[in-house]
Scaffold this active site. Structure first.
Site: not given
Ligand code: 5GP
Length: 123
Positions: A36-37, A94, A103, A107, A109
């Site tokens: 994760d970034i 999520n 996103v 995915h 985590h």
């Molecule tokens: P969500 O809230 O959709 O469950 O999590 C999305 C995750 O994607 C977040 O933890 C966010 O930090 C990660 N993320 C968003 N953009 C990028 C990216 O460009 N690269 C990576 N490696 N992670 C990302």
């Protein structure tokens, strides 16, 4: 209610197409995993299927058995390789608005490497 349409311009679709870099930790024919970034803990890996699925329910309802088996096995392999199995970790998917999914490509985590806070902190 129907699952929302897949948006091919989401950031993880761009990572899958190689348009945006990632810190890859695992890849096979069906699955990609990367760090994760913005990690929330020492270990924070995102595991995505290569197919165009918006969420876990979309994947569970519409993916092939082959894809589902590959994804599930990959989560096991990645958790083991990340070294979080013994002490434990959190697996999170999520989902859409109420689940605060940012996103819209499935995915999970894998978060660990330290003792985590409450699952749903009151705030
Ligand atoms: P969500 O809230 O959709 O469950 O999590 C999305 C995750 O994607 C977040 O933890 C966010 O930090 C990660 N993320 C968003 N953009 C990028 C990216 O460009 N690269 C990576 N490696 N992670 C990302």
């Amino acid at each position: 209610m129907a699952v929302p349409a897949y948006d091919p311009e989401n950031i993880f679709a761009k990572i899958l197409r190689g348009e945006i870099p990632c810190s890859k930790v695992y890849e096979d024919d069906y699955v990609l995993a990367f760090n994760d970034i913005a990690p929330q803990a020492p270990t924070h890996v995102l595991v995505i299927p290569k197919g165009a699925y918006t969420s876990y329910d979309d994947f569970a309802l519409n993916a092939s058995d082959e894809e589902i088996i590959a994804y599930t096995r990959a989560i096991g392999k990645i958790s083991k390789a990340a070294g979080v199995i013994e002490d434990g970790y959190r697996l999170i998917a999520n989902t859409r608005d109420h689940g605060r999914q940012d996103v819209p490509h499935l995915h999970v985590h894998i978060i660990g490497g330290e003792k985590l806070g409450l699952m749903l902190p009151k705030a």
